[in-house]
Scaffold this motif. Structure first.
Motif, PDB file in Angstrom:
ATOM      1  N   GLN A   3     -19.129  -2.895 -14.582  1.00 30.65           N
ATOM      2  CA  GLN A   3     -18.704  -2.517 -15.921  1.00 30.65           C
ATOM      3  C   GLN A   3     -17.205  -2.255 -15.994  1.00 30.65           C
ATOM      4  N   VAL A   4     -16.631  -1.887 -14.871  1.00 24.73           N
ATOM      5  CA  VAL A   4     -15.191  -1.651 -14.808  1.00 24.73           C
ATOM      6  C   VAL A   4     -14.637  -2.487 -13.663  1.00 24.73           C
ATOM      7  N   LYS A   5     -13.697  -3.356 -13.988  1.00 18.56           N
ATOM      8  CA  LYS A   5     -13.106  -4.234 -12.982  1.00 18.56           C
ATOM      9  C   LYS A   5     -11.724  -3.743 -12.621  1.00 18.56           C
ATOM     10  N   GLN A   6     -11.469  -3.639 -11.323  1.00 17.78           N
ATOM     11  CA  GLN A   6     -10.223  -3.054 -10.835  1.00 17.78           C
ATOM     12  C   GLN A   6      -9.500  -4.029  -9.934  1.00 17.78           C
ATOM     13  N   SER A   7      -8.185  -4.053 -10.067  1.00 20.66           N
ATOM     14  CA  SER A   7      -7.351  -4.883  -9.201  1.00 20.66           C
ATOM     15  C   SER A   7      -5.986  -4.241  -9.016  1.00 20.66           C
ATOM     16  N   PRO A   8      -5.286  -4.512  -7.903  1.00 17.04           N
ATOM     17  CA  PRO A   8      -5.747  -5.326  -6.788  1.00 17.04           C
ATOM     18  C   PRO A   8      -6.662  -4.535  -5.859  1.00 17.04           C
ATOM     19  N   GLN A   9      -7.241  -5.187  -4.901  1.00 17.80           N
ATOM     20  CA  GLN A   9      -8.098  -4.520  -3.925  1.00 17.80           C
ATOM     21  C   GLN A   9      -7.260  -3.696  -2.961  1.00 17.80           C
ATOM     22  N   SER A  10      -6.076  -4.188  -2.634  1.00 20.18           N
ATOM     23  CA  SER A  10      -5.173  -3.450  -1.768  1.00 20.18           C
ATOM     24  C   SER A  10      -3.748  -3.669  -2.234  1.00 20.18           C
ATOM     25  N   LEU A  11      -2.898  -2.712  -1.902  1.00 18.55           N
ATOM     26  CA  LEU A  11      -1.530  -2.712  -2.396  1.00 18.55           C
ATOM     27  C   LEU A  11      -0.633  -2.054  -1.358  1.00 18.55           C
ATOM     28  N   ILE A  12       0.472  -2.709  -1.048  1.00 12.05           N
ATOM     29  CA  ILE A  12       1.452  -2.148  -0.120  1.00 12.05           C
ATOM     30  C   ILE A  12       2.770  -2.021  -0.869  1.00 12.05           C
ATOM     31  N   VAL A  13       3.306  -0.815  -0.866  1.00  9.58           N
ATOM     32  CA  VAL A  13       4.521  -0.528  -1.625  1.00  9.58           C
ATOM     33  C   VAL A  13       5.510   0.210  -0.722  1.00  9.58           C
ATOM     34  N   GLN A  14       6.779  -0.056  -0.922  1.00 11.61           N
ATOM     35  CA  GLN A  14       7.816   0.671  -0.189  1.00 11.61           C
ATOM     36  C   GLN A  14       7.988   2.066  -0.789  1.00 11.61           C
ATOM     37  N   LYS A  15       8.340   2.990   0.060  1.00 15.87           N
ATOM     38  CA  LYS A  15       8.643   4.354  -0.407  1.00 15.87           C
ATOM     39  C   LYS A  15       9.680   4.296  -1.517  1.00 15.87           C
ATOM     40  N   GLY A  16       9.401   5.030  -2.598  1.00 19.27           N
ATOM     41  CA  GLY A  16      10.319   5.034  -3.733  1.00 19.27           C
ATOM     42  C   GLY A  16       9.990   3.989  -4.784  1.00 19.27           C
ATOM     43  N   GLY A  17       9.119   3.075  -4.459  1.00 25.29           N
ATOM     44  CA  GLY A  17       8.760   2.013  -5.399  1.00 25.29           C
ATOM     45  C   GLY A  17       7.688   2.454  -6.388  1.00 25.29           C
ATOM     46  N   ILE A  18       7.322   1.532  -7.260  1.00 30.19           N
ATOM     47  CA  ILE A  18       6.296   1.806  -8.269  1.00 30.19           C
ATOM     48  C   ILE A  18       4.995   1.109  -7.862  1.00 30.19           C
ATOM     49  N   SER A  19       3.918   1.863  -7.854  1.00 31.75           N
ATOM     50  CA  SER A  19       2.594   1.300  -7.572  1.00 31.75           C
ATOM     51  C   SER A  19       1.864   1.129  -8.902  1.00 31.75           C
ATOM     52  N   ILE A  20       1.285  -0.028  -9.094  1.00 29.13           N
ATOM     53  CA  ILE A  20       0.566  -0.293 -10.349  1.00 29.13           C
ATOM     54  C   ILE A  20      -0.831  -0.807 -10.037  1.00 29.13           C
ATOM     55  N   ILE A  21      -1.824  -0.149 -10.590  1.00 26.34           N
ATOM     56  CA  ILE A  21      -3.231  -0.533 -10.406  1.00 26.34           C
ATOM     57  C   ILE A  21      -3.845  -0.751 -11.789  1.00 26.34           C
ATOM     58  N   THR A 105     -13.918  -0.820  -8.243  1.00 29.23           N
ATOM     59  CA  THR A 105     -14.201  -1.043  -6.827  1.00 29.23           C
ATOM     60  C   THR A 105     -13.171  -0.420  -5.893  1.00 29.23           C
ATOM     61  N   GLY A 106     -12.113   0.133  -6.454  1.00 31.52           N
ATOM     62  CA  GLY A 106     -11.144   0.830  -5.630  1.00 31.52           C
ATOM     63  C   GLY A 106      -9.957  -0.012  -5.211  1.00 31.52           C
ATOM     64  N   THR A 107      -8.811   0.646  -5.061  1.00 32.54           N
ATOM     65  CA  THR A 107      -7.581   0.008  -4.570  1.00 32.54           C
ATOM     66  C   THR A 107      -7.049   0.839  -3.418  1.00 32.54           C
ATOM     67  N   SER A 108      -6.896   0.201  -2.283  1.00 32.79           N
ATOM     68  CA  SER A 108      -6.339   0.883  -1.121  1.00 32.79           C
ATOM     69  C   SER A 108      -4.826   0.761  -1.172  1.00 32.79           C
ATOM     70  N   LEU A 109      -4.155   1.882  -1.377  1.00 33.52           N
ATOM     71  CA  LEU A 109      -2.695   1.901  -1.489  1.00 33.52           C
ATOM     72  C   LEU A 109      -2.077   2.376  -0.179  1.00 33.52           C
ATOM     73  N   THR A 110      -1.117   1.622   0.310  1.00 34.01           N
ATOM     74  CA  THR A 110      -0.347   2.013   1.483  1.00 34.01           C
ATOM     75  C   THR A 110       1.110   2.058   1.080  1.00 34.01           C
ATOM     76  N   VAL A 111       1.732   3.198   1.275  1.00 34.72           N
ATOM     77  CA  VAL A 111       3.151   3.348   0.979  1.00 34.72           C
ATOM     78  C   VAL A 111       3.903   3.388   2.298  1.00 34.72           C
ATOM     79  N   ILE A 112       4.779   2.415   2.479  1.00 39.04           N
ATOM     80  CA  ILE A 112       5.512   2.278   3.739  1.00 39.04           C
ATOM     81  C   ILE A 112       6.797   3.104   3.682  1.00 39.04           C
ATOM     82  N   PRO A 113       7.040   3.927   4.705  1.00 43.41           N
ATOM     83  CA  PRO A 113       8.247   4.775   4.694  1.00 43.41           C
ATOM     84  C   PRO A 113       9.524   3.959   4.684  1.00 43.41           C
TER      85      PRO A 113
END
Lengths: 113, 112
Positions: A3-21, A105-113
């Motif tokens: 019923q609710v569709k989520q993207s992306p499945q995973s996301l890698i962002v640099q420290k200080g950046g903007i994460s969008i789900i 379904t969830g988004t795994s976010l990794t923020v790289i230092p």
């Protein structure tokens, strides 16, 4: 049927950046849209939520943007930090069904230092 | 204020057995809902209780049942366990009239 569709499945962002789900839904009866953050070994924690009568809600570095006509909503994490690394879930519910949430379904976010 | 407490945290059961999980909601919260979380299916709603009455039920077989006591504490029971029941079972509580649910840390059930 998801019923609710989520993207992306995973996301890698640099420290200080903007994460969008992003999330999309079909049921126009949904009237409450929360976002949850979950760390390994923990239960989901309510992060921020919005109702469809507003187009944006901001709490600190977290912002929900809501597009009722497109039936889409998104989470923006500004100035992303390594401590934000977690799994994020969008969800939706209706007033008539109490706390019966339909989760993305969830988004795994990794923020790289 | 204490959060949602779930016991036990971990459980290992054998196929065919039954299991009971417990949830103590946040003080003052009268709604308790249960969710199953698995890597394949994600977070799925099992049922919700309010004032000792089941208010909503998800699409799970009758082997999954629950109840709520007068102090709002809740239990869920799974009978005739199957390997596919291995999951993290999460309990969430909420206050009357206030949307949003607060989750416990869950009970990790492993069926062998």
């Amino acid at each position: 049927q998801q019923q609710v569709k989520q993207s992306p499945q995973s996301l890698i962002v640099q420290k200080g950046g903007i994460s969008i789900i992003n999330c999309a839904y079909e049921n126009t009866a949904f009237d409450y849209f929360p976002w949850y953050q979950q760390f390994p070994g923990k239960g989901p924690a309510l992060l921020i939520a919005i109702r469809p009568d507003v187009s944006e809600k901001k709490e600190g570095r977290f912002t929900i943007s809501f597009n009722k006509s497109a039936k889409q909503f998104s989470l923006h994490i500004m100035d992303s930090q390594p401590g934000d690394s977690a799994t994020y879930f969008c969800a939706a519910s209706t007033s008539n069904t109490g706390n019966q949430f339909y989760f993305g379904t969830g988004t795994s976010l990794t923020v790289i230092p | 204020k204490a959060g949602v407490t779930q016991t036990p945290r971990y459980l290992i059961k054998t196929r065919g057995q039954q299991v009971t999980l417990s949830c103590s909601p946040i003080s003052g919260h009268r709604s308790v809902s249960w969710y199953q979380q698995t890597p394949g299916q994600g977070l799925q709603f099992l049922f919700e209780y309010f004032s000792e009455t089941q208010r909503n039920k998800g699409n799970f077989p009758g082997r999954f049942s629950g109840r709520q006591f007068s102090n709002s504490r809740s239990e869920m029971n799974v009978s005739t366990l199957e390997l596919g029941d291995s999951a993290l079972y999460l309990c969430a509580s909420s206050r009357t009239g206030t949307p949003g649910a607060f989750f416990g840390q869950g009970t990790r059930l492993t069926v062998v």
